[in-house]
Design a protein around this motif. Structure first.
Motif, short mmCIF file in Angstrom:
data_model
loop_
_atom_site.label_atom_id
_atom_site.label_comp_id
_atom_site.label_asym_id
_atom_site.label_seq_id
_atom_site.Cartn_x
_atom_site.Cartn_y
_atom_site.Cartn_z
N CYS A 134 51.62 -19.93 93.37
CA CYS A 134 51.35 -18.82 92.47
C CYS A 134 52.32 -17.65 92.66
O CYS A 134 52.23 -16.64 91.99
N CYS A 185 53.95 -17.67 98.18
CA CYS A 185 53.28 -18.94 97.90
C CYS A 185 54.10 -19.70 96.84
O CYS A 185 54.42 -19.13 95.80
N CYS A 219 47.71 -19.42 101.04
CA CYS A 219 47.80 -18.32 100.09
C CYS A 219 46.44 -17.66 99.93
O CYS A 219 45.44 -18.34 99.72
N CYS A 260 45.61 -17.85 95.75
CA CYS A 260 45.17 -19.09 95.10
C CYS A 260 44.55 -20.09 96.07
O CYS A 260 44.17 -21.18 95.67
ZN LIG Z 1 49.19 -18.92 95.78
#
Ligand SMILES: [Zn+2]
Ligand SMILES: [Zn+2]
Ligand SMILES: [Zn+2]
Length: 307
Positions: free
Chosen positions: A78, A75, A134, A137
């Motif tokens: 994050c 991702c 993701c 997150c």
């Molecule tokens: Zn993420």
């Protein structure tokens, strides 16, 4: 070389070993240590004997040098690799776009906006790329960040940090094949001729020099009735017009150290003028012939003359 010439070997292809990376097993049998196989092949490539072609690339861990590397798609927000990759679909008729799961109804695909069924790919709908979400997150993105994970030392690296090495597949260069083929048939026939004429023959053979170094000659022959009388023979072939000074110099360096009673250089098709002069100066008997038959005839004449 003989494996190439006999057709047993066509090309030298690396074989992947999950622990050690690529290996050249056919070559490992005749180099001192297996890791030297690649360096050996590179030398033969540099010397113009082999050709090479890119086969693959190997990624190394910058910390422990391991080749057990996995690729992680992360991702960009994050940096977690716990992501879900989906396919983006567009309904051509109404223009609605969403991830594939949201179209899926049992085995079919139904548009959520206009409720039509999407039947034919590229007609009813088209794939419009990938879409990732993701799981850490919950953010979505289309292009993930690539990271590499070392399965041995468990470190994670960015693309900038890793080292990549090319891995090649090797084959014998055509000119080298021709030159070697000449030698391959010539050496046994010369050896045979010498044995029939009262010589003890070894090919290829090493002789120890005054310096203590061992030198290899294509043929070493000694007379049966006088084993102290040593004759050394090297072979040089050229796919071009003439053999250069180089094999003359190489043979001279060896005989300077070994001091045989006679030294012959068989040159096919012939020596160039400079090489011939040099051979005379160094007391090397030049045996020239446009093919192996002529070369053997010429050698016969010279050897019987010195008897
Ligand atoms: Zn993420
Ligand atoms: Zn629709
Ligand atoms: Zn590592």
């Amino acid at each position: 070389m003989s494996k190439f010439l006999s057709g047993e070997l066509d090309e030298i292809e690396p074989v992947y070993d999950p622990k050690r990376g690529y290996r050249y097993e056919t070559v490992e049998t005749f180099v001192e240590e297996p890791p030297k196989a690649e360096a050996f092949l590179d030398e033969l490539y540099e010397a113009g004997i082999l050709t090479r072609e890119l086969y693959d690339e190997v990624v190394f861990c910058p910390k422990c040098n391991s080749v057990c590397i996995s690729i992680r798609y992360c991702c960009p927000h994050c940096k977690s690799f716990n992501i879900k990759k989906s396919c983006l679909i567009e309904h051509v008729k109404c223009g609605y776009m969403d991830v594939e799961e949201n179209f899926r109804r049992g085995d079919g695909l139904i548009c959520q906006k206009c409720h039509d069924e999407l039947r034919k790919p590229d007609v009813d709908y088209r794939r419009a790329g990938t879409w990732c979400t993701c799981k850490e997150c919950s953010k979505s993105f289309d292009i993930p960040v690539v990271k590499l994970f070392c399965r041995d030392c468990h470190e994670e690296f960015t693309f900038e940090e890793i080292s990549i090495r090319n891995v090649y597949r090797y084959a014998l260069r055509e000119e080298a094949r021709k030159e070697a083929a000449e030698g391959w048939v010539l050496i046994p026939s010369v050896s045979e001729f010498l044995s029939e004429n009262g010589f003890e023959v070894k090919s290829a053979a090493y002789l120890k020099g005054k310096s203590g170094a061992n030198h290899m000659f294509d043929i070493v022959a000694s007379k049966k009735e006088n084993t102290k009388f040593v004759t050394v023979i090297d072979l040089a072939t050229s796919a071009d017009k003439a053999v250069t000074e180089q094999p003359v110099i190489a043979l001279f360096a060896k005989i300077y150290d070994v001091s045989p009673n006679a030294a012959y250089l068989i040159a096919i098709p012939r020596l160039n003028d400079n090489a011939r002069k040099m051979a005379e100066l160094y007391n090397i008997q030049a045996v020239e012939g446009k093919d192996q038959k002529e070369a053997i005839e010429s050698l016969k004449e010279k050897i019987t003359r010195t008897k």
